[in-house]
Design a protein around this motif. Structure first.
Motif: not given
Ligand code: NAD
Ligand code: ZN
Length: 385
Positions: A238-240, A222, A230, A242, A225-226
């Motif tokens: 969404k990324e936050k 995670l 984020a 994650s 990818d984020n």
């Protein structure tokens, strides 16, 4: 790998979209008075207004403690515990980063006149829970919401010390990416690197085991990818979300395994020079991972195989190199300091740092490669260049 391992978790964890809206269902009718723990930065950012509104629906008396210190000393934490004890609240709602959550957890087991926070430094096991705790993290982060640990500075030792007691595991946790909306980019970045350090240290720790490995690897996937979107895009909910999940997973990995020499050697940077926790870990992360590489090749290869989405048919050394380069790239992209120069720390400070760092045996013992005082000296020197 240890012969035995154990999973300890907070009692109830709610995450994802609209998670905050579960507050009413969690609390209504169960408690009389809630003490909301937070700090001035978070209060002034306005980020707690919505959770406070939701708490207002729970037929609760609410008292706000918004003067919690950042990276508290044991005596500062004691002051908050005393104020909490006088409040008569039966629930603590900790809304903040690791600093707030750690004090919230401590207050839940130290609200008594039979022992204080300083007693818990040497005898953490005497702590018993006096109040339930709901934690809502606003950084992603320390993963404190998942751990039974509370970290305080001990001024006379120039060190950060971890108090560990399973009674401090949260009763309820809410992970909602909206709490990270206004998090300043620099804090998002350094706290994100802290989560990355937790995950990779736990995965390469002497205490690593199947349970901690599962959480650590999911966290690494995670985070790789984020972390950049984020941190860079305030609207990237969404990324936050994650990253919040990743920080929680990495915290669960700490509970089941343990961090290593990165955290051990970064503790004096926080304890003596008050460098924020995420930044001190970001500074020590790569030098220590490179130092550990020969004894962690298999683990670094597994990380490459799971997170890189690249050709698996390359040599183990190349895979390890890719993982280290990727971490270096993340630190560079997010513009996190990678040396002690900008903090005015130089070779005159070296011996004191080595002496203090070598005291953190609890974590140094988890490191696969033995760290001698000479090794610590070289590692600190490297980040002074
Ligand atoms: N208990 C554990 O398992 C554990 C693990 C790692 C670290 N820690 C401890 O946690 C502490 C560090 O916590 P941290 O890195 O989360 O930072 P922090 O809690 O110290 O917060 C840093 C700053 O960010 C601000 N902030 C936090 N969230 C915000 C938001 N959403 N919007 C605007 N401002 C916000 C705060 O006001 C503060 O000024 C250290 O004391 C460290 O030792 C604990
Ligand atoms: Zn940490």
């Amino acid at each position: 790998m240890p012969e035995q391992y154990m999973l300890l978790m907070p009692h109830k964890v709610i995450g994802g979209s609209n998670a905050l809206e579960q507050i009413e269902g969690l609390l209504k009718g169960k408690y009389k008075k809630a003490a909301v723990f937070t700090d001035k930065g978070i209060h002034n950012s306005g980020i707690i207004d919505y959770p406070l509104e939701l708490l207002g629906l729970c037929n609760l008396e609410i008292i706000i403690f918004d003067e919690l210190p950042t990276e508290p000393s044991c005596d500062e934490a004691q002051k908050v515990v005393d104020d909490f004890r006088r409040s008569g609240a039966d629930l603590i709602v900790g809304i903040g980063g690791g600093s707030v959550m750690d004090v919230a957890k401590l207050a839940s087991i130290a609200a008594t006149d039979t022992y204080g926070v300083r007693d818990l430094l040497d005898k953490p096991f005497i702590g018993r829970k006096f109040a339930d705790v709901l934690l809502i993290p606003t950084t992603a982060g320390t993963g404190s919401e998942a751990t039974p640990n509370s970290i305080v500075t001990v001024p006379e030792k120039n060190l950060k010390v971890g108090i560990v007691n399973a009674e401090m595991l949260a009763d309820m946790v809410i992970l909602d990416g909206r709490m990270l909306k206004n998090l300043p980019q620099q804090i998002a970045a350094s706290t994100g690197i802290d989560a990355l350090a937790h995950a990779i240290e736990c995965y390469t720790s002497n205490k690593a085991n199947p349970i901690s490995n599962m959480f650590a690897m999911e966290a690494l996937k995670l985070i790789f990818d984020n972390i950049i979107p984020a941190c860079e895009d305030p609207g990237a909910v969404k990324e936050k979300n994650s990253m919040l999940l990743a920080a929680f997973y990495a915290g669960a990995a700490i509970t089941a395994s343990g961090t290593t020499a990165v955290h051990a050697l970064s503790y004096p940077l926080g304890g003596r020079y008050h460098i924020p926790h995420g930044i001190s870990n970001a500074i020590m992360l790569l030098p220590v991972l490179k130092f550990n590489r020969p004894s962690c090749l298999k683990e670094l290869e597994e990380i490459y195989d799971t997170v890189s989405k690249r050709n698996l048919n390359v040599r183990q050394e190349e895979k390890a190199e890719w993982v280290l380069n990727k971490i270096s790239e993340i630190i560079r992209t997010l513009k996190i300091p990678s040396s002690l120069r900008s903090f005015g720390i130089n070779t005159g400070d070296l011996e004191a740092l080595v002496q203090d760092g070598m005291q953190v045996k609890r974590l140094l013992n988890n490191n696969k490669t033995t760290v001698t005082a000479e090794d610590a000296r070289k590692l600190y020197l490297e980040v002074m260049q």
